[in-house]
Design an enzyme around this catalytic site. Structure first.
Site, PDB file in Angstrom:
ATOM      1  N   ARG A 130       2.259  10.799  60.638  1.00 31.29           N
ATOM      2  CA  ARG A 130       1.768  11.993  59.956  1.00 31.29           C
ATOM      3  C   ARG A 130       1.196  11.597  58.595  1.00 31.29           C
ATOM      4  O   ARG A 130       1.691  11.993  57.557  1.00 31.29           O
ATOM      5  CB  ARG A 130       2.917  12.998  59.804  1.00 31.29           C
ATOM      6  CG  ARG A 130       3.557  13.376  61.118  1.00 31.29           C
ATOM      7  CD  ARG A 130       4.819  14.181  60.939  1.00 31.29           C
ATOM      8  NE  ARG A 130       4.581  15.529  60.508  1.00 31.29           N
ATOM      9  CZ  ARG A 130       5.530  16.434  60.296  1.00 31.29           C
ATOM     10  NH1 ARG A 130       6.778  16.109  60.482  1.00 31.29           N
ATOM     11  NH2 ARG A 130       5.243  17.638  59.892  1.00 31.29           N
TER      12      ARG A 130
ATOM     13  N   CYS B 130       9.899   6.795  58.352  1.00 31.48           N
ATOM     14  CA  CYS B 130       9.017   6.286  59.398  1.00 31.48           C
ATOM     15  C   CYS B 130       7.920   7.260  59.770  1.00 31.48           C
ATOM     16  O   CYS B 130       6.958   6.890  60.428  1.00 31.48           O
ATOM     17  CB  CYS B 130       9.834   5.926  60.636  1.00 31.48           C
ATOM     18  SG  CYS B 130      10.685   7.339  61.389  1.00 31.48           S
TER      19      CYS B 130
ATOM     20  N   LYS C 216       8.661  29.958  59.128  1.00 31.12           N
ATOM     21  CA  LYS C 216       8.925  28.815  58.249  1.00 31.12           C
ATOM     22  C   LYS C 216       7.620  28.138  57.849  1.00 31.12           C
ATOM     23  O   LYS C 216       7.370  27.877  56.669  1.00 31.12           O
ATOM     24  CB  LYS C 216       9.826  27.823  58.966  1.00 31.12           C
ATOM     25  CG  LYS C 216       9.863  26.423  58.334  1.00 31.12           C
ATOM     26  CD  LYS C 216      10.612  25.454  59.230  1.00 31.12           C
ATOM     27  CE  LYS C 216      10.571  24.035  58.675  1.00 31.12           C
ATOM     28  NZ  LYS C 216       9.292  23.346  58.948  1.00 31.12           N
ATOM     29  N   ASN C 217       6.765  27.812  58.833  1.00 26.54           N
ATOM     30  CA  ASN C 217       5.552  27.063  58.531  1.00 26.54           C
ATOM     31  C   ASN C 217       4.584  27.855  57.666  1.00 26.54           C
ATOM     32  O   ASN C 217       3.836  27.269  56.879  1.00 26.54           O
ATOM     33  CB  ASN C 217       4.875  26.619  59.833  1.00 26.54           C
ATOM     34  CG  ASN C 217       5.675  25.560  60.572  1.00 26.54           C
ATOM     35  OD1 ASN C 217       6.508  24.878  59.980  1.00 26.54           O
ATOM     36  ND2 ASN C 217       5.447  25.421  61.864  1.00 26.54           N
TER      37      ASN C 217
ATOM     38  N   ARG D 193      16.984  24.143  58.635  1.00 22.78           N
ATOM     39  CA  ARG D 193      15.652  24.002  58.045  1.00 22.78           C
ATOM     40  C   ARG D 193      14.657  24.977  58.665  1.00 22.78           C
ATOM     41  O   ARG D 193      13.630  25.281  58.053  1.00 22.78           O
ATOM     42  CB  ARG D 193      15.127  22.573  58.225  1.00 22.78           C
ATOM     43  CG  ARG D 193      15.882  21.513  57.444  1.00 22.78           C
ATOM     44  CD  ARG D 193      15.271  20.139  57.666  1.00 22.78           C
ATOM     45  NE  ARG D 193      13.826  20.210  57.500  1.00 22.78           N
ATOM     46  CZ  ARG D 193      12.936  19.812  58.424  1.00 22.78           C
ATOM     47  NH1 ARG D 193      13.353  19.331  59.578  1.00 22.78           N
ATOM     48  NH2 ARG D 193      11.657  19.911  58.191  1.00 22.78           N
TER      49      ARG D 193
ATOM     50  N   ASP E 112       5.394  22.006  68.479  1.00 21.32           N
ATOM     51  CA  ASP E 112       6.678  22.512  68.000  1.00 21.32           C
ATOM     52  C   ASP E 112       7.477  23.262  69.067  1.00 21.32           C
ATOM     53  O   ASP E 112       8.618  23.660  68.824  1.00 21.32           O
ATOM     54  CB  ASP E 112       6.477  23.427  66.784  1.00 21.32           C
ATOM     55  CG  ASP E 112       6.356  22.645  65.485  1.00 21.32           C
ATOM     56  OD1 ASP E 112       6.516  21.409  65.504  1.00 21.32           O
ATOM     57  OD2 ASP E 112       6.086  23.268  64.439  1.00 21.32           O
TER      58      ASP E 112
END
Length: 427
Positions: free
Chosen positions: A128, A123, A22-23, A405, A313
């Protein structure tokens, strides 16, 4: 809205395919904006975030064509054609749902000379921030203005110029944006204290396949020799090391044995080292990595940190696994604040976890019990699935759109290796 229902207690066994990362996929997709020729990505996971990024690019005039991805297949092939970019704006509705949308900023400025990208919402902005992205692009000559919740960026006359970027702290996203922008900048760009994650290496290799010239790939210093244009390419997305680590935890918490087909041990160093510390037997096979339980799990002391250290993660998944360890484990989260939101949900299942600031003490328990639990984010949701696999009775995980996701067809993969798990409509 769907939920996942798990009846725990089964030992998992068999071969489980690992999807494209995914990343990495979310970093490679915006590369299409850097060229006016078609770009093809293979092994693209079927995920909500990937689809969302594709829709964002469609809104900019990028055409996308998908091949593969039949009901019996994992992954797809997508060809993207950005011959004509019709919009240089990334609207709030996209960026608020998927922070990776900020990665269109560098490519758009580099190729089109301008970009308007929404600031990330919610938030998470305090934890980040994108200031490192912006400062890196300023080092290449971009003029930036923040107004009405959007970053408006303009390249100088003649386009971006090579420069010197030195990150005060390691940032994966900022490194990615800087790399893509520098690929089309005039002259040489030096990026110091660059992120070293395998996904960064994957991005560099994709850019090189498109004609970029990059030195120091995999190191803390990247040197990019800008080119006037890049060409199209066909590139295969790397396997997902976080998905592989998550399913390794599934083997561990159920006392089972899984071959993670497609996983690459050399991209999972800290994860595998920590799994071995718990007593698991890990071996490389011709097709991937095999993980086998070997008695009671041993407790761990883990601190998250940028690659090559233990990844943030994987913190939630390891926490779930360590609820069944023989003794007390200590986990320290150094990357993000508020990343222990899964703790109260695990406690509903009988876990004994105490949080003190950024440190969590996990005391192993003899049994977990199924319960109604609610996912709060992507990795937290996986921790609840893992706990459910080992729990007595039935666990219902709500708000599983988080899972969609980042985990491709999770219930199908787990069912195939012996889990009693299904998806049903949430009432």
């Amino acid at each position: 809205m769907d939920r996942i229902v798990i009846r725990g207690g089964a030992k998992l066994s068999g071969r489980l395919p690992i999807s494209g990362a995914k990343n990495a996929a979310l970093t490679l997709l915006p590369c299409a904006l850097l060229t006016d020729q078609p770009m093809t990505l293979d092994n693209l996971p079927r995920l909500a975030d990937v689809d969302g990024f594709g829709h964002l690019l469609n809104g900019m005039g990028v055409s996308t064509a998908i091949a593969g991805g039949s009901p019996d297949e994992f992954g797809r092939t997508m060809t993207l054609d950005a011959t004509r970019i019709t919009s240089t704006t990334a609207p709030y509705d996209f960026v608020r749902k998927m922070r990776a949308s900020i990665l269109v900023l560098g490519p758009l400025i580099a190729r089109m000379g301008e970009a308007t990208v929404s600031l990330p919402g919610g938030c998470a902005i305090g934890n980040r921030p994108i200031d490192l992205h912006l400062k890196a692009l300023e080092q290449l000559g971009a003029k930036l203005e923040i107004t009405a919740g959007y970053v408006k960026a303009i390249a100088p006359d003649g386009g971006l110029k090579g420069g010197r970027i030195s990150f005060p702290i390691v940032s994966v996203g900022a490194t990615e944006n800087a790399l893509m922008a520098a690929a089309l900048a005039t002259g040489e760009t030096i990026i110091d204290n660059a992120a070293r994650e395998p996904e960064i290496v994957d991005l560099c290799r994709c850019l090189v396949a498109m004609g970029a010239e990059i030195e120091g790939i995999g190191s803390e210093r990247l040197v990019v020799h800008g080119k006037p244009r890049l060409h199209g390419a066909t590139y295969r997305v790397m396997p997902d090391r976080i998905e592989a680590g998550s399913y390794a935890c599934a083997a561990a918490i159920t006392g089972g044995e899984l071959e993670l087909v497609g996983a690459k041990a050399d991209e999972m160093g800290a994860i595998i080292a920590s799994l071995r510390e718990t007593g698991l037997h890990i071996s490389e096979t011709a097709d991937g990595v095999k993980v086998a339980a070997n008695g009671k799990l041993k407790p761990l002391t883990i601190s998250t940190a940028p690659y090559p250290a233990f990844p943030t993660d994987m913190q939630a998944q390891f926490m779930a696994m360590l609820t069944r360890a023989d003794g007390a484990s200590v986990l320290t989260e150094t990357i993000f604040e508020n990343r222990y939101m899964h703790v109260p949900e695990l406690a509903r299942m009988g876990a004994d976890i105490q949080v003190h600031g950024r440190t969590a003490v996990v005391k192993g328990v003899d049994r977990l019990v199924g319960a109604e639990v609610m996912a709060t984010d992507l990795r937290a949701s996986m921790s609840l699935v893992l706990a459910g696999l080992a729990a007595e009775g039935e666990t219902r995980v709500h708000r599983v759109y988080h899972l969609d996701r980042g985990y491709e067809r999770l219930e199908e993969k787990l069912s195939a290796v012996g889990a009693d798990i299904e998806r049903e409509a949430d009432s």
